[in-house]
Motif scaffolding. Structure first.
Motif, PDB file in Angstrom:
ATOM      1  N   LEU A   1       0.826  -1.212   0.000  1.00  0.00           N
ATOM      2  CA  LEU A   1       0.000   0.000   0.000  1.00  0.00           C
ATOM      3  C   LEU A   1       0.861   1.263   0.000  1.00  0.00           C
ATOM      4  O   LEU A   1       0.539   2.245  -0.654  1.00  0.00           O
ATOM      5  N   ASN A   2       1.957   1.240   0.749  1.00  0.00           N
ATOM      6  CA  ASN A   2       2.858   2.404   0.754  1.00  0.00           C
ATOM      7  C   ASN A   2       3.523   2.596  -0.609  1.00  0.00           C
ATOM      8  O   ASN A   2       3.712   3.730  -1.071  1.00  0.00           O
ATOM      9  N   ALA A   3       3.889   1.490  -1.247  1.00  0.00           N
ATOM     10  CA  ALA A   3       4.470   1.583  -2.594  1.00  0.00           C
ATOM     11  C   ALA A   3       3.445   2.118  -3.580  1.00  0.00           C
ATOM     12  O   ALA A   3       3.770   2.922  -4.470  1.00  0.00           O
ATOM     13  N   VAL A   4       2.176   1.670  -3.425  1.00  0.00           N
ATOM     14  CA  VAL A   4       1.101   2.181  -4.287  1.00  0.00           C
ATOM     15  C   VAL A   4       0.936   3.688  -4.094  1.00  0.00           C
ATOM     16  O   VAL A   4       0.761   4.447  -5.063  1.00  0.00           O
ATOM     17  N   ALA A   5       1.002   4.145  -2.840  1.00  0.00           N
ATOM     18  CA  ALA A   5       0.863   5.587  -2.573  1.00  0.00           C
ATOM     19  C   ALA A   5       1.965   6.374  -3.262  1.00  0.00           C
ATOM     20  O   ALA A   5       1.732   7.464  -3.801  1.00  0.00           O
ATOM     21  N   VAL A   6       3.201   5.847  -3.270  1.00  0.00           N
ATOM     22  CA  VAL A   6       4.311   6.509  -3.960  1.00  0.00           C
ATOM     23  C   VAL A   6       4.018   6.618  -5.452  1.00  0.00           C
ATOM     24  O   VAL A   6       4.230   7.667  -6.076  1.00  0.00           O
ATOM     25  N   LEU A   7       3.526   5.515  -6.038  1.00  0.00           N
ATOM     26  CA  LEU A   7       3.238   5.521  -7.480  1.00  0.00           C
ATOM     27  C   LEU A   7       2.145   6.522  -7.824  1.00  0.00           C
ATOM     28  O   LEU A   7       2.214   7.226  -8.838  1.00  0.00           O
ATOM     29  N   VAL A   8       1.142   6.597  -6.962  1.00  0.00           N
ATOM     30  CA  VAL A   8      -0.034   7.409  -7.284  1.00  0.00           C
ATOM     31  C   VAL A   8       0.206   8.898  -7.065  1.00  0.00           C
ATOM     32  O   VAL A   8      -0.273   9.736  -7.821  1.00  0.00           O
ATOM     33  N   ILE A   9       0.976   9.247  -6.030  1.00  0.00           N
ATOM     34  CA  ILE A   9       1.125  10.671  -5.720  1.00  0.00           C
ATOM     35  C   ILE A   9       2.068  11.379  -6.695  1.00  0.00           C
ATOM     36  O   ILE A   9       1.991  12.590  -6.884  1.00  0.00           O
ATOM     37  N   ALA A  10       2.983  10.641  -7.295  1.00  0.00           N
ATOM     38  CA  ALA A  10       3.925  11.267  -8.242  1.00  0.00           C
ATOM     39  C   ALA A  10       3.168  11.864  -9.415  1.00  0.00           C
ATOM     40  O   ALA A  10       2.323  11.202 -10.008  1.00  0.00           O
ATOM     41  N   CYS A  11       3.455  13.112  -9.744  1.00  0.00           N
ATOM     42  CA  CYS A  11       2.681  13.788 -10.793  1.00  0.00           C
ATOM     43  C   CYS A  11       3.576  14.540 -11.773  1.00  0.00           C
ATOM     44  O   CYS A  11       3.940  15.691 -11.533  1.00  0.00           O
ATOM     45  N   PRO A  12       3.916  13.895 -12.890  1.00  0.00           N
ATOM     46  CA  PRO A  12       4.661  14.625 -13.927  1.00  0.00           C
ATOM     47  C   PRO A  12       3.795  15.619 -14.675  1.00  0.00           C
ATOM     48  O   PRO A  12       4.305  16.491 -15.372  1.00  0.00           O
ATOM     49  N   CYS A  13       2.450  15.511 -14.538  1.00  0.00           N
ATOM     50  CA  CYS A  13       1.561  16.447 -15.245  1.00  0.00           C
ATOM     51  C   CYS A  13       1.808  17.881 -14.805  1.00  0.00           C
ATOM     52  O   CYS A  13       1.852  18.800 -15.616  1.00  0.00           O
ATOM     53  N   ALA A  14       1.912  18.072 -13.488  1.00  0.00           N
ATOM     54  CA  ALA A  14       2.099  19.426 -12.969  1.00  0.00           C
ATOM     55  C   ALA A  14       3.358  20.058 -13.550  1.00  0.00           C
ATOM     56  O   ALA A  14       3.380  21.240 -13.893  1.00  0.00           O
ATOM     57  N   LEU A  15       4.429  19.258 -13.677  1.00  0.00           N
ATOM     58  CA  LEU A  15       5.666  19.773 -14.264  1.00  0.00           C
ATOM     59  C   LEU A  15       5.450  20.166 -15.717  1.00  0.00           C
ATOM     60  O   LEU A  15       5.923  21.203 -16.176  1.00  0.00           O
ATOM     61  N   GLY A  16       4.741  19.305 -16.446  1.00  0.00           N
ATOM     62  CA  GLY A  16       4.538  19.556 -17.872  1.00  0.00           C
ATOM     63  C   GLY A  16       3.649  20.735 -18.167  1.00  0.00           C
ATOM     64  O   GLY A  16       3.774  21.384 -19.207  1.00  0.00           O
ATOM     65  N   LEU A  17       2.719  21.040 -17.242  1.00  0.00           N
ATOM     66  CA  LEU A  17       1.764  22.121 -17.477  1.00  0.00           C
ATOM     67  C   LEU A  17       2.227  23.456 -16.905  1.00  0.00           C
ATOM     68  O   LEU A  17       1.668  24.493 -17.239  1.00  0.00           O
ATOM     69  N   ALA A  18       3.240  23.437 -16.052  1.00  0.00           N
ATOM     70  CA  ALA A  18       3.643  24.643 -15.330  1.00  0.00           C
ATOM     71  C   ALA A  18       3.973  25.801 -16.263  1.00  0.00           C
ATOM     72  O   ALA A  18       3.491  26.920 -16.084  1.00  0.00           O
ATOM     73  N   THR A  19       4.802  25.550 -17.277  1.00  0.00           N
ATOM     74  CA  THR A  19       5.251  26.630 -18.162  1.00  0.00           C
ATOM     75  C   THR A  19       4.251  26.960 -19.273  1.00  0.00           C
ATOM     76  O   THR A  19       3.892  28.130 -19.443  1.00  0.00           O
ATOM     77  N   PRO A  20       3.766  25.970 -20.060  1.00  0.00           N
ATOM     78  CA  PRO A  20       2.897  26.340 -21.194  1.00  0.00           C
ATOM     79  C   PRO A  20       1.596  27.006 -20.783  1.00  0.00           C
ATOM     80  O   PRO A  20       1.124  27.902 -21.481  1.00  0.00           O
ATOM     81  N   THR A  21       0.987  26.609 -19.659  1.00  0.00           N
ATOM     82  CA  THR A  21      -0.261  27.253 -19.265  1.00  0.00           C
ATOM     83  C   THR A  21      -0.045  28.708 -18.891  1.00  0.00           C
ATOM     84  O   THR A  21      -0.870  29.572 -19.210  1.00  0.00           O
ATOM     85  N   ALA A  22       1.078  29.004 -18.229  1.00  0.00           N
ATOM     86  CA  ALA A  22       1.377  30.398 -17.876  1.00  0.00           C
ATOM     87  C   ALA A  22       1.633  31.226 -19.131  1.00  0.00           C
ATOM     88  O   ALA A  22       1.169  32.371 -19.247  1.00  0.00           O
ATOM     89  N   ILE A  23       2.361  30.656 -20.091  1.00  0.00           N
ATOM     90  CA  ILE A  23       2.635  31.371 -21.346  1.00  0.00           C
ATOM     91  C   ILE A  23       1.340  31.642 -22.099  1.00  0.00           C
ATOM     92  O   ILE A  23       1.111  32.743 -22.614  1.00  0.00           O
ATOM     93  N   MET A  24       0.460  30.628 -22.161  1.00  0.00           N
ATOM     94  CA  MET A  24      -0.798  30.796 -22.881  1.00  0.00           C
ATOM     95  C   MET A  24      -1.658  31.871 -22.234  1.00  0.00           C
ATOM     96  O   MET A  24      -2.235  32.725 -22.910  1.00  0.00           O
TER      97      MET A  24
END
Length: 796
Positions: A433-456
């Motif tokens: 369950l702890n390993a599952v929590a690590v897998l689920v909480i990791a979010c590369p989306c936030a990194l990918g959206l940080a710059t282009p959404t601000a520019i747009m």
């Protein structure tokens, strides 16, 4: 050491006119390292050769140096199925490997790819490459079709979220009732029945994307979601199957809620991303479908495709202009707020320019078409904003590098978490369950959206206020500007001269103006127009004149009421042996201000001086406020002009600019900017062709929209109104946007750096981890959307 991969290239070549041209191109191509079997066909204007796969740019440069061109074009692709920055990076790498592709940029926020290809490259190969990578793509078609598709996908997302939540919430009820003393649990078979559709149907998109990424040897967010939820779902099945008595510990609610919360997060994220592109949609909505064309006195509604340059278009009160053109008949006002940011309607009369997309006011106008379709100002604005929103800021290179290794690092962290908890003696259930929590909480989306959404969001709100930011690099650099160099004429001063001073020896300035205007009537000279405008403002009648004669290099003469008069420069005065007399001091003072002087003389019956007129360019209404606004921000201002020192000094002193450079030739402006760049981050503001080299040389080029196309093409930022106060506004929106980029990246990195260790330590259960992951992406986009509240400084 392995040899580089060799590819076959077919390069289109423009500019060849004879066999010697073809031979020159062939020699140029053979100079590129690794090139073999070059054959240039003059008839087809193509070069066929074999060369290293990564040498396309070198080949183009070699042809260009030989004096010829390898034509290219841009292809816009709409892409579906991207979930995080690593997806966008994988598609970018796939596209850049395709034959004929010069460069590819993939924007996660807009879900589009902008691909620069050799002319004649078939987009089908690009679409197939994207599909092999596990995504669906199509050539971006009409705006309406794209909007309908996006709206349809958003509705489908909403229904998936609602149905997934309807199945998942009952699984959560026992946990929600437990704090109230209600200890009740759904039967295992019912939990299984509710969770299975969520896991196998609503999460099917995650499984497909995870498999395609795995086949491509890459990692993405979907793999983390699939591994985490499948582990929780599988553990529940195992616990249920091996239970001997009593109610087993099941985690169906965790897997179902994680999927539902992530789907909810993706839906909210999609809604928020659509708001970042609202500026583009607002501009696109300004384009009418057709126009009322008038031919031989007959008005007929036709589509825009049926129009031609020179056609006469009738624009009724309240209607939008469908084309760029010149007013042929009628008087009215035009609301150009969404195009130029100008809040007040602009008066329109015969000869005035109108812009497609503006709204006609109270009068009926007949407009002669001067630009259609993609050549209208509105179309060019839309292209500039789209290009800026699709571009990558330099800071985004860091995110691209991180996203490539993010998923493998998270998988390693999850394995370490599992192993460490088992080593510490915890049960398999707790460790998993702890390993599952690590897998689920990791979010590369936030990194990918940080710059282009601000520019747009930043470029969109800037466009609404008449500031067009052409590329992301200009946006990122503008906030660091410490020095602004202004051109004078057309930027801080009006481009046409006006009558500034007049002095009549007999004290009758009205008569002086009437006599000067009579001599200038019919002349196209800018100074003549200034005199006539001054008479019109005073409502003075211009008397008729006879025997008018131009005096080359001196001025003009004519007969008025039996008297021979002349108006001209100092050489005219000297030619007739007249002295400046009592006007000498006044003339010297006005010359020190940089004014152009004209002497009004009576030649017959008596040779004498009647008066003196002084002309000069007037300061633009917002020029002083623009310099003051920059000073308040700690940004110094320089004035650069080719005019005489007196004129430049007078303007600089009037505006409060401490450093002025006079008599600077066009070719010297760029060198001066380069010199200033050694100590400061420099923005150059100009409007003419002669400013283009300096605009390109500056860290940030800012062109006045009232200027030439050449200047606007050389600049990174274009101000749609000739208001110099927009310079400070442009730097301010850059500062705000870059601030949002830094905030987003900080929170995206901080979220992962804090969340993953907490999950690994067993302090977050998988459901909370799933909720936090969904929230992170939504918060990044929502933070960027705060830029939409920005407004320029209020005008006095």
């Amino acid at each position: 050491m392995s040899s580089p991969t060799v590819s076959t290239f077919t390069l289109p070549i423009r500019g060849m006119t004879c066999a010697s041209c073809a031979a020159r191109v062939e020699r140029a191509l053979r100079k590129v390292e690794g090139v073999s079997q070059v054959r240039v066909n003059l008839a087809t204007e193509q070069a066929h050769l074999e060369a290293p796969a990564n040498s396309l740019e070198q080949l183009r440069a070699s042809v260009s140096q030989a004096g010829y061109e390898v034509p290219s074009s841009s292809v816009q692709l709409a892409i579906s199925g991207m979930t995080c920055a690593s997806c966008a990076g994988r598609i970018e790498r796939v596209l850049n490997k395709q034959a004929g592709v010069l460069s590819a940029r993939v924007n996660l926020a807009t879900e589009q790819a902008s691909v620069q290809v050799l002319s004649g490259t078939d987009p089908l190969g690009l679409l197939q490459a994207i599909q092999r990578a596990g995504f669906s793509a199509q050539v971006a078609s009409a705006v309406d079709a794209g909007e309908q598709r996006a709206a349809h996908e958003l509705r489908a997302q909403r229904w998936r979220v609602l149905l997934a939540l309807a199945l998942s919430v009952p699984l959560m009820l026992p946990m929600l009732l437990m704090p109230f003393g209600v200890h009740w649990m759904l039967p295992a078979w019912l939990q299984f029945a509710l969770a299975t559709p969520v896991q196998l149907f609503f999460a099917a998109g995650f499984y497909r994307a995870a498999w395609q990424a795995l086949r491509s040897g890459a990692g993405n967010m979907d793999q983390l979601v699939v591994l985490g939820t499948s582990a929780a779902y599988g553990l529940s099945l195992y616990q249920w199957a091996t239970a001997t008595d009593g109610m087993p510990h099941l985690y169906f609610e965790a897997s179902a809620m994680i999927i539902s919360l992530i789907l909810l997060g993706k839906y909210l994220e999609s809604r928020a991303k659509r708001q970042t592109t609202s500026a583009i949609r607002a501009l696109q909505a300004l384009r009418p479908d057709g126009a009322l064309r008038v031919q031989d006195g007959v008005e007929q509604w036709v589509s825009l495709a049926a129009l031609h340059l020179g056609d006469l278009i009738v624009v009724k009160p309240g209607a939008r202009f469908a084309v760029d053109g010149l007013v042929n008949e009628g008087h009215s006002h035009a609301d150009e707020a969404l195009i130029s940011g100008e809040s007040l309607p602009q008066a329109k009369q015969p000869g005035d320019r109108v812009t497609a997309g503006a709204i006609n006011g109270e009068g009926r106008l007949v407009v002669q078409t001067t630009a259609l379709g993609a050549e209208t100002v509105l179309a060019r604005i839309i292209r500039l904003v789209e290009d800026a929103q699709a571009a990558k800021a330099p800071i985004e290179k860091l995110v691209d590098k991180v996203s490539q290794v993010f998923v493998p690092c998270v998988l390693l962290a999850a394995l370490l978490t599992l192993g460490l908890w088992l080593w510490l003696g915890a049960g398999v259930e707790t460790a998993l369950l702890n390993a599952v929590a690590v897998l689920v909480i990791a979010c590369p989306c936030a990194l990918g959206l940080a710059t282009p959404t601000a520019i747009m969001a930043g470029t969109g709100v800037a466009a609404r206020h008449g500031i067009l930011i052409k590329d992301a690099q200009a946006l990122e650099l503008a906030h660091r500007v410490t020095l602004v160099a202004f051109d004078k004429t057309g930027t801080l001063t009006s481009g046409t001269p006006r009558l500034i001073h007049q002095h009549a020896l007999d004290g009758d300035t009205a008569q002086l103006l009437q006599q000067a205007a009579a001599l200038q009537r019919g002349s196209e000279h800018p100074l003549a127009k200034a005199v006539l405008d001054a008479c019109a403002e005073r409502q003075l009648m211009v008397p008729p004149i006879s025997a008018s004669q131009a005096l080359v290099g001196l001025g003009i003469s004519g007969t008025l009421e039996g008297r021979e008069l002349a108006l001209g420069n100092r050489r005219l005065l000297e030619q007739h042996g007249l002295s400046q007399g009592s006007l000498a001091g006044q003339a010297s003072a006005w010359q020190a201000e940089g004014r152009t002087l004209s002497w009004l003389l009576e030649l017959k019956p008596q040779a004498r001086v009647l008066g003196l007129l002084a002309f000069g360019a007037t300061l633009k209404s917002g020029a002083k406020a623009a310099v003051a606004a920059l000073n308040q921000r700690g940004i110094s201002s320089h004035l650069i002009s080719g005019d005489n020192p007196g004129s430049v000094k007078a303007v600089a002193e009037a505006l409060g600019i401490r450093v002025a450079h006079a008599e600077v030739l066009p070719e010297e402006k760029a060198a001066l900017i380069s010199q200033l760049k050694q100590q400061d981050v420099v923005a150059m503001v100009g409007d003419g062709i002669n400013d283009a080299p300096a605009l390109a040389a500056a860290d940030v080029g800012i062109a006045m929209g009232s200027g030439t196309d050449v200047a606007m093409q050389a600049a990174g930022i274009t101000l749609m109104r000739g208001d110099p106060r927009l310079v400070a506004d442009a730097l301010e929106i850059s500062r705000r946007t870059y601030g949002k980029i830094r905030q987003n990246l900080f929170w995206a990195f901080a979220y992962n750096l804090i969340g993953i260790p907490l999950a690994a330590a067993g302090l977050l259960n998988p459901m909370l981890a799933g909720a936090a992951m969904a929230l992170s992406s939504v918060s990044v986009v929502s933070n960027a959307l705060l830029l939409k509240t920005w407004r320029p400084q209020p005008r006095d």
